[in-house]
Write a protein that holds these residues in place. Structure first.
Motif, PDB file in Angstrom:
ATOM      1  N   GLU A 762      35.619  -5.859   5.562  1.00 27.23           N
ATOM      2  CA  GLU A 762      35.238  -5.413   4.222  1.00 27.23           C
ATOM      3  C   GLU A 762      34.526  -4.063   4.272  1.00 27.23           C
ATOM      4  OE1 GLU A 762      32.859  -8.575   2.744  1.00 27.23           O
ATOM      5  OE2 GLU A 762      34.549  -9.813   2.111  1.00 27.23           O
ATOM      6  N   ILE A 763      33.587  -3.937   5.202  1.00 29.42           N
ATOM      7  CA  ILE A 763      32.833  -2.685   5.292  1.00 29.42           C
ATOM      8  C   ILE A 763      33.747  -1.548   5.741  1.00 29.42           C
ATOM      9  CG2 ILE A 763      30.914  -1.532   6.448  1.00 29.42           C
ATOM     10  CD1 ILE A 763      29.567  -4.274   6.678  1.00 29.42           C
ATOM     11  N   ARG A 764      34.585  -1.822   6.726  1.00 29.66           N
ATOM     12  CA  ARG A 764      35.499  -0.777   7.204  1.00 29.66           C
ATOM     13  C   ARG A 764      36.484  -0.381   6.099  1.00 29.66           C
ATOM     14  NH1 ARG A 764      36.102  -0.415  12.878  1.00 29.66           N
ATOM     15  NH2 ARG A 764      38.358  -0.192  12.690  1.00 29.66           N
ATOM     16  N   SER A 765      36.969  -1.368   5.385  1.00 29.54           N
ATOM     17  CA  SER A 765      37.899  -1.072   4.287  1.00 29.54           C
ATOM     18  C   SER A 765      37.211  -0.279   3.183  1.00 29.54           C
ATOM     19  CB  SER A 765      38.466  -2.380   3.728  1.00 29.54           C
ATOM     20  OG  SER A 765      39.314  -2.136   2.620  1.00 29.54           O
ATOM     21  N   LEU A 770      36.281   4.768   0.478  1.00 28.46           N
ATOM     22  CA  LEU A 770      35.328   5.792   0.053  1.00 28.46           C
ATOM     23  C   LEU A 770      35.763   7.167   0.554  1.00 28.46           C
ATOM     24  CD1 LEU A 770      32.487   5.914  -1.398  1.00 28.46           C
ATOM     25  CD2 LEU A 770      31.519   6.006   0.888  1.00 28.46           C
ATOM     26  N   ALA A 771      36.137   7.233   1.829  1.00 28.53           N
ATOM     27  CA  ALA A 771      36.569   8.515   2.387  1.00 28.53           C
ATOM     28  C   ALA A 771      37.851   8.996   1.716  1.00 28.53           C
ATOM     29  CB  ALA A 771      36.776   8.378   3.893  1.00 28.53           C
ATOM     30  N   ALA A 776      40.640  12.405  -2.149  1.00 23.17           N
ATOM     31  CA  ALA A 776      41.490  12.466  -3.340  1.00 23.17           C
ATOM     32  C   ALA A 776      40.810  13.215  -4.466  1.00 23.17           C
ATOM     33  CB  ALA A 776      41.854  11.054  -3.786  1.00 23.17           C
ATOM     34  N   PHE A 777      39.508  13.044  -4.586  1.00 23.62           N
ATOM     35  CA  PHE A 777      38.796  13.757  -5.642  1.00 23.62           C
ATOM     36  C   PHE A 777      38.833  15.263  -5.403  1.00 23.62           C
ATOM     37  CE2 PHE A 777      34.991  15.401  -7.777  1.00 23.62           C
ATOM     38  CZ  PHE A 777      35.176  14.865  -9.031  1.00 23.62           C
ATOM     39  N   GLY A 778      38.662  15.676  -4.139  1.00 24.03           N
ATOM     40  CA  GLY A 778      38.752  17.100  -3.842  1.00 24.03           C
ATOM     41  C   GLY A 778      40.137  17.656  -4.125  1.00 24.03           C
ATOM     42  N   LEU A 779      41.166  16.880  -3.770  1.00 23.65           N
ATOM     43  CA  LEU A 779      42.530  17.328  -4.061  1.00 23.65           C
ATOM     44  C   LEU A 779      42.800  17.354  -5.560  1.00 23.65           C
ATOM     45  CD1 LEU A 779      44.424  15.406  -1.243  1.00 23.65           C
ATOM     46  CD2 LEU A 779      43.858  17.839  -1.311  1.00 23.65           C
ATOM     47  N   THR A 780      42.198  16.404  -6.269  1.00 20.60           N
ATOM     48  CA  THR A 780      42.384  16.368  -7.718  1.00 20.60           C
ATOM     49  C   THR A 780      41.759  17.590  -8.371  1.00 20.60           C
ATOM     50  OG1 THR A 780      42.362  13.952  -7.662  1.00 20.60           O
ATOM     51  CG2 THR A 780      42.031  14.985  -9.789  1.00 20.60           C
ATOM     52  N   TYR A 837      35.812   6.384  -6.411  1.00 17.06           N
ATOM     53  CA  TYR A 837      34.810   6.741  -5.402  1.00 17.06           C
ATOM     54  C   TYR A 837      33.499   6.010  -5.666  1.00 17.06           C
ATOM     55  CZ  TYR A 837      31.372   9.398  -2.763  1.00 17.06           C
ATOM     56  OH  TYR A 837      30.341   9.743  -1.917  1.00 17.06           O
ATOM     57  N   GLU A 838      33.042   6.036  -6.904  1.00 13.17           N
ATOM     58  CA  GLU A 838      31.771   5.386  -7.212  1.00 13.17           C
ATOM     59  C   GLU A 838      31.884   3.878  -7.023  1.00 13.17           C
ATOM     60  OE1 GLU A 838      27.789   5.396  -7.949  1.00 13.17           O
ATOM     61  OE2 GLU A 838      29.155   7.053  -7.535  1.00 13.17           O
ATOM     62  N   THR A 839      33.037   3.316  -7.347  1.00  9.57           N
ATOM     63  CA  THR A 839      33.251   1.890  -7.110  1.00  9.57           C
ATOM     64  C   THR A 839      33.195   1.583  -5.622  1.00  9.57           C
ATOM     65  OG1 THR A 839      34.620   1.687  -9.101  1.00  9.57           O
ATOM     66  CG2 THR A 839      34.863  -0.015  -7.429  1.00  9.57           C
ATOM     67  N   SER A 840      33.838   2.415  -4.811  1.00  7.36           N
ATOM     68  CA  SER A 840      33.805   2.210  -3.362  1.00  7.36           C
ATOM     69  C   SER A 840      32.394   2.374  -2.822  1.00  7.36           C
ATOM     70  CB  SER A 840      34.752   3.199  -2.683  1.00  7.36           C
ATOM     71  OG  SER A 840      36.086   3.000  -3.089  1.00  7.36           O
ATOM     72  N   ARG A 841      31.651   3.320  -3.362  1.00  8.97           N
ATOM     73  CA  ARG A 841      30.262   3.523  -2.910  1.00  8.97           C
ATOM     74  C   ARG A 841      29.413   2.298  -3.239  1.00  8.97           C
ATOM     75  NH1 ARG A 841      25.181   6.180  -4.096  1.00  8.97           N
ATOM     76  NH2 ARG A 841      25.634   6.133  -6.325  1.00  8.97           N
ATOM     77  N   LEU A 842      29.598   1.747  -4.414  1.00  7.63           N
ATOM     78  CA  LEU A 842      28.878   0.529  -4.773  1.00  7.63           C
ATOM     79  C   LEU A 842      29.282  -0.625  -3.855  1.00  7.63           C
ATOM     80  CD1 LEU A 842      29.133   0.861  -8.638  1.00  7.63           C
ATOM     81  CD2 LEU A 842      27.001   0.688  -7.397  1.00  7.63           C
TER      82      LEU A 842
END
Length: 971
Positions: A762-765, A770-771, A776-780, A837-842
């Motif tokens: 779970e943590i690795r996923s 997140l990464a 993806a956000f930078g590419l967006t 991203y924020e969901t993954s960070r949470l």
């Protein structure tokens, strides 16, 4: 010696009677006192005191600290019960089912059901007060009684602009799931109170007998009557070693109401001690139930602490959480913007299509043989042998069409004439317009579906919060402000220029009146000033905000190529911006020159006609400037959207998870539980070998004239001691239980291994997600920039006029469609990747176990703590510290003798609210092609120095080799 009287005196008789009956009366008094037992409220409060004490004892670590353990809901809650918890009134019932409470199987039912009253609703009748609804108004929504058909709809809460903090608070107050989990924690601790009680001294006699008191009256046929009263009370205690001792007092009192009315009493005090040596003996086995209950309470405390973390994540970013709603709302905004742009471009294309070339032509291989055009049309039609096109030089009337059609029956010629008639009269919808209209219809259909999806998700979120689905709720959109890539004022400026075109088109272009030209030019100058006030300055404020976060943005980029890319893009945006400012000043100066020439008397018809076209070109130029400002603003604002940092490596994240995950600690403890149960199961295979010590001491028995229940006599006592043995002969069930416990232990070991691997996965996923979402956000960001440029170029292509004899390319509509769809996809991807991203960070912080939830139910992360404290405003008022050199045009003198109209007057008054805004600006830097970036020093916003891409030697005071946009001294 005087003879003793056989008849006792009155005093002696009374005292003797009291002595005989006092113990019996004492027993009777105690029995009558205990007859009804303790009240409901006593036992409820008793259970609460012990359970809350247990929960307080278990909060020995801040990792599973819980701010609230009280079961009573918040008085503002929808399910708070304001009535007596032990004697609540009857709730509303189904009418058909209620009949069986009044009459069941032909028998009259219990008639006291309404003893404690009846409520009109199962909800807290005061909960709507939080939303401005009085209890009286809420009560009007229900009709007292059981008639569902006659009930009115109750009022519903109205929650406007619900922030994330509001949603969290509402959910904690009204969530049924949260209350259920809290009750599960309470019940686990309640079970522990019983296990602890088992080792206290209890009022239970030998064999677990509870205190009893039996009174019996006997009447015989011969007239003898008697009253027998039997009492039994004892105490016992379970020992940690598995043994148990018990002491019991039994008393029998008999009253005979015939003859001389005798009364006799007899008592026995018994004791018993049993200590198992094999089966059930020893602390390892005897304390297992208490040990497991203590551990279960700890597990429950940890589970609830983890539930609070999961609960927060679900509220904020779950499948239907707040961030998901925000993402859907932004998608709808993007879709609405896309539709507006489609509608604008359709209008523009239609307007461009209406501006037909002066010589529209259609391909025709050759003219029909012998055709001669009559004089009425000969000067307006021409056939070009080189291009094989037949040209018509102006609008073709129906009479002209009929004349031309009558000249030849050749099918190709007939088709060309009809096509020319349709083209010159605008009866054909251009292909590019048809493409856009098709896309517009599909976009509106998609928007309708997205709106329905959003409303359904919002209703689902209401259920999650515990409020009615018919509540009127709107989401606060301040979080979306950062995704407002184009300021509404810039969009309004485009509308201003569109409206101006409609008014300008009413002027006679062949012979425009001077007054109309003057008014139109002055109106365009007002729009130009609005572009400066609402456009240029807004973009400047965005540059300033980017300057404030520039260092942090650079630090968040791990790759040097990304930092170089951003620096290069911002430098390009700055150059474009300066070029637009130059164009804006030039346009203003040109418009002022037009005014001067008109005022000087240069008003010939030819000059005014040419001036009409020139002013229209200036309008197009201003529209291009606004579009350019929009592109620059998109580029800058998309860089202002920041991601909350997460700097842990995958290995560190996994290591933290192994240390901090509360459920992993519980799972590890489950293995030990299984191991202890194995020992308990093995103990069941043992033989029964108990040490038994028991005895009793009694008074004289009944009918022996005993009147003292405590007259115990040694000769009436006994003591017994020995061993009790039972051979373990038939042990099949015990064998199976033991073998199952062995299997259960091995399963527990494997389950822990799997759970540990799952936690790591779970943590690795989460870390990978997140990464990936960060990338993806930078590419967006880049996709948004590219889409904005693509759209700008496609819009410019729509204004390019068709050449004589050529039709406009049908690719214009397709290019617009592609560019608009690219913008829509990029904007949707932008909000989607940010939410992801924020969901993954949470999720990664939740799955690592490092998420600490405060008393308000909010993660102690700075992002959410700031949002809980206040609503941040992304759009700040324009900053007067402008770091870019701009020169204002000469002020415009408005002639009050010209009627400007109310709308224009309001615009001028709006400009007057900025006194000296443009007079105090520093001078404009040289034209963009002459700008030397190396001449600008001490700029707060870093951009690459031209010619330094290869990395030359930089001066010592500027080791980075970057120059900055600076604010020049005001002139």
């Amino acid at each position: 010696m005087p003879q003793k009287s056989l008849v006792p005196s009155a005093e002696t008789s009374v005292s003797a009677t009291l002595r005989r009956r006092y113990p019996a009366l004492l027993f009777l008094l105690c029995a009558l006192t205990l007859l009804p037992g303790c009240s409901r409220s006593f036992w409820r409060q008793h259970a609460d005191r012990e359970t809350y004490r247990v929960l307080a004892e278990k909060m020995t670590n801040e990792e599973w600290w819980i701010p609230r353990t009280n079961l009573e809901p918040d008085p503002r809650s929808r399910f708070y019960d304001p009535y007596d918890p032990d004697k609540p009134p009857l709730p509303p019932d189904d009418p058909a089912a209620f009949e069986y409470m009044e009459w069941v199987h032909g028998m009259l039912g219990y008639q006291g059901w309404h003893e404690f009253g009846q409520t009109m609703t199962v909800e807290n009748p005061q909960w709507l007060e939080n939303f401005g609804v009085s209890p009286e108004a809420a009560a009007c929504g229900y009709e007292i009684g059981y008639s569902f058909e006659d009930q009115f709809s109750p009022p519903v809460p109205v929650i406007e602009n619900m922030t994330m903090g509001d949603a969290i608070e509402l959910t904690y107050i009204n969530s049924r799931d949260f209350q259920f989990q809290l009750e599960q924690l309470y019940l686990t601790a309640l079970e522990l109170t019983f296990q602890r009680f088992r080792y206290d001294v209890q009022f239970l006699g030998i064999g677990g007998n509870k205190p009893t008191s039996d009174v019996g009256y006997v009447a015989l046929g011969d007239g003898d009557t008697s009253l027998a009263w039997d009492n039994r009370i004892g105490i016992s205690k379970l020992l940690p070693s598995g043994g148990q001792w018990a002491i019991e007092l039994a008393n029998n009192t008999l009253w005979l109401f015939s003859g001389d009315n005798k009364s006799d009493t007899a008592s026995a005090l018994s004791f018993n001690l049993v200590q198992p040596l094999l089966l059930g003996g020893g602390r390892k086995v005897a304390l297992e139930s208490l040990t497991q209950s203590e551990r279960d309470a700890l597990y429950a405390m940890r589970d609830f602490a983890r539930f609070r973390k999961t609960f927060f994540v679900d509220i904020v970013s779950g499948a239907g959480g707040y961030l998901q709603l925000i993402g859907l709302r932004q998608g709808i905004f993007n879709q609405e913007t896309n539709i507006r742009q489609l509608e604008v471009q359709i209008r523009r294309l239609r307007a461009v299509s209406a501006e037909r070339p002066s010589n529209p032509g259609e391909p025709l291989e050759q003219l029909p043989d012998g055709i001669e055009f009559p004089d009425s049309v000969a000067d307006r039609i021409r056939y070009d042998e080189t291009t094989k096109n037949l040209f018509w030089l102006e609008t073709m009337s129906e009479e002209d069409r009929d004349i031309l059609l009558s000249l030849s029956d050749d099918p190709a010629y007939q088709l060309v004439i009809r096509d020319l008639f349709q083209r010159t009269n605008g009866e054909v919808t251009p292909l590019d317009v048809a493409q856009l209209e098709t896309e517009l219809a599909e976009a509106k259909s998609t928007l309708a579906r997205n709106l329905a999806t959003y409303q359904n998700r919002l209703d689902t979120y209401k259920i999650q919060m515990g409020i009615p689905t018919d509540s009127v709720v709107s989401i606060d959109e301040s979080l979306l402000t950062q995704f407002q890539l184009i300021d509404p004022r810039l969009t309004s400026l485009q509308d201003e220029l569109e409206d101006y075109l409609n008014q300008w088109g009413l002027i006679d272009e062949e012979d425009p009146p001077v007054e109309d030209l003057l008014l139109g030019i002055r109106q365009l100058l007002v729009v130009q000033e609005l572009i400066r006030a609402d456009g240029v300055e807004t973009v400047l404020a965005d540059f300033n905000r980017l300057e404030a976060v520039w260092d942090r943005r650079m630090e968040t980029m791990t790759e040097e190529i990304d930092r170089e890319r951003l620096t290069r893009d911002v430098a390009r945006d700055r150059r474009i911006f300066e070029s637009l400012v130059v164009d804006l000043n030039a346009t203003a100066n040109q418009l002022q020159q037009y005014l001067k020439k008109l005022d000087s008397g240069e008003g010939t018809q030819e000059y005014r006609s040419q001036l009409y076209e020139d002013v229209n070109e200036r309008r197009e130029k201003l529209l291009t400037i606004v579009q350019g400002l929009s592109v620059v603003q998109i580029d800058i604002r998309v860089e202002l959207i920041e991601l909350a940092p997460f700097d842990l490596s995958m290995e560190d994240a996994v290591r933290l998870g192994m240390q901090e995950r509360l459920d992993l600690k519980n799972e590890r403890a489950f293995v030990m539980d299984a191991r202890r149960r194995l020992e308990v199961a093995a103990n069941r295979l043992e033989a029964v070998l108990d040490v038994v010590v028991e005895g009793d001491v009694a008074t004289r028995s009944l009918f022996e004239g005993n009147d003292n229940p405590f007259d115990f006599r040694g000769r009436n006592s006994s003591l017994r001691a020995g061993l009790a043995f039972t051979a373990p002969v038939v042990q099949i069930q015990e064998r199976n239980f033991y073998r199952a416990s062995l299997i259960e232990y091995q399963r527990a070991r494997r389950a822990y291994m799997q759970f540990e691997d799952t936690v790591k996965f779970e943590i690795r996923s989460d870390w990978r997600d997140l990464a990936a979402n960060r990338t993806a956000f930078g590419l967006t960001r880049q996709a948004v920039r590219s889409a904005a440029i693509q759209y700008d170029q496609a819009v410019d292509a729509t204004t390019a006029p068709a050449q004589a004899g050529q039709s406009r390319s049908s690719d214009i509509g397709l290019n617009l469609l592609n560019s608009l769809n690219a913008i829509l996809r990029a904007q949707d991807s932008l909000i989607g990747s940010w939410v992801s991203y924020e969901t993954s960070r949470l999720q990664v912080n939740r799955d690592m176990g490092t998420m600490f939830i405060d008393e308000a139910g909010v993660w102690d992360d700075s992002v959410y703590q700031e949002r809980k404290a206040a609503r941040p405003s992304f759009i700040a008022p324009p900053d007067n510290s402008i770091p870019i050199d701009i020169q204002a045009p000469a002020p415009v003198d408005f002639d009050e003798s010209i009627e400007l109209g109310d709308e224009l007057s309001e615009k001028i008054e709006r400009l007057s609210k900025h006194p000296g805004l443009f007079d105090n600006l520093p001078p404009l830097s040289p034209p963009v092609e002459d700008v030397s970036m190396e001449t600008k020093k001490n700029a707060p916003l870093e951009i690459p120095a031209e010619g330094n891409e290869a990395g030359p030697n930089f001066p010592a005071d500027n080791p980075t080799g970057r120059t900055r946009i600076s604010e020049r001294p005001q002139e």
